[in-house]
Design an enzyme around this catalytic site. Structure first.
Site, PDB file in Angstrom:
ATOM      1  N   LEU A  55      -7.304   2.118  -6.270  1.00 17.48           N
ATOM      2  CA  LEU A  55      -6.968   0.802  -5.993  1.00 17.48           C
ATOM      3  C   LEU A  55      -5.555   0.823  -5.224  1.00 17.48           C
ATOM      4  CD1 LEU A  55      -7.504  -1.066  -9.490  1.00 17.48           C
ATOM      5  CD2 LEU A  55      -9.067  -1.327  -7.567  1.00 17.48           C
ATOM      6  N   ASP A  56      -5.668  -0.241  -4.338  1.00 16.88           N
ATOM      7  CA  ASP A  56      -4.239  -0.233  -3.540  1.00 16.88           C
ATOM      8  C   ASP A  56      -3.124  -0.434  -4.723  1.00 16.88           C
ATOM      9  OD1 ASP A  56      -5.543  -0.303  -1.435  1.00 16.88           O
ATOM     10  OD2 ASP A  56      -5.389  -2.570  -1.136  1.00 16.88           O
ATOM     11  N   LYS A  57      -1.880  -0.098  -4.099  1.00 15.72           N
ATOM     12  CA  LYS A  57      -0.728   0.044  -5.033  1.00 15.72           C
ATOM     13  C   LYS A  57      -0.367  -1.347  -5.775  1.00 15.72           C
ATOM     14  CE  LYS A  57       4.087   1.504  -4.933  1.00 15.72           C
ATOM     15  NZ  LYS A  57       5.248   2.283  -4.373  1.00 15.72           N
TER      16      LYS A  57
END
Length: 236
Positions: A55-57
């Site tokens: 997942l994106d940060k």
């Protein structure tokens, strides 16, 4: 960022898999700028832990971790065959009535980590459904069929419905003063957005365990996303 208690993130666990509710601002993999990341925390819990996806940060929500190589392979095949069902929730600008709205637009990632629609890109499909409309925003269910970089964000921008707070793809931060008629900000203070990140949450995931049984997990909204939806409800 304060030290994360990994045990508190776990939504589901069996002998093969962990599903956690990833907090926003915590990197999935090693991040030179941060002291902690999900993979390191997972390895402290289970030595052989491997992340099955990323997942994106900034994105919160469901993240699956395999506890052994066989479990990792089993889920990797499901990802490859597009058999994993992922559902995201996003708050977007404007009032939209999406009903099984399919965006089928190839995406290409630049070397700066920005994605864009391009015929030369890799195939990418996302299905969108409206969950709730507010005064000037919409809560949307997003079902990515493929898993390209920033896919949901770019596909929503393509629909002229950028995600709130997604300044990279044309979204604007959402301020309480824009929702509340009588909004008083204390003198000499700067108003901050209700949510200081992209308003995107990995709400649920469904896949098959090694025993052939379905595993379905839902991740509750983190505090900032909860507050955002609450303020939209209150000021509709």
């Amino acid at each position: 960022m304060k030290k994360v208690d990994f045990q508190n993130l776990i939504l589901f666990e069996n002998e093969d898999y962990l599903v956690i509710n990833k907090p926003p601002y915590l990197s999935s993999l090693d991040d030179r700028h941060e002291a902690q990341n999900i993979l390191d925390l997972a390895k402290m819990h289970t030595a052989d832990a491997q992340l099955c996806h990323r997942l994106d940060k900034e994105t919160s929500g469901c993240l699956v971790i395999a506890k052994n190589p066989e479990a990792y392979r089993h889920l990797a095949i499901q990802f490859e065959n597009r058999e994993v069902e992922k559902v995201y929730h996003a708050v977007i600008e404007g009032i939209k009535d999406f009903r099984q709205e399919l965006v089928d637009r190839n995406l290409v990632a630049t070397n700066k980590g920005i994605a864009k629609v391009s015929k030369e890109g890799k195939p990418a499909q996302t299905v969108f459904n409206t969950l709730k409309t507010y005064y000037a925003h919409t809560l949307v269910e997003c079902k990515p069929i493929t898993g390209r970089l920033h896919q949901i964000r770019v596909h929503l921008a393509y629909l002229k419905s950028p995600i709130c707070g997604d300044t990279l793809y044309g979204g604007n931060p959402l301020y309480l003063s824009s929702l509340k008629r009588r909004f008083n900000l204390k003198k000499d203070t700067e108003e901050l957005p209700i949510m200081q990140r992209v308003s995107l949450h990995a709400y649920s995931i469904a896949f098959e365990g090694l025993d052939g049984k379905s595993i379905q997990v839902v991740a509750p909204y983190p505090k900032d996303f909860q507050v955002l939806v609450h303020q939209l409800e209150k000021n509709t």
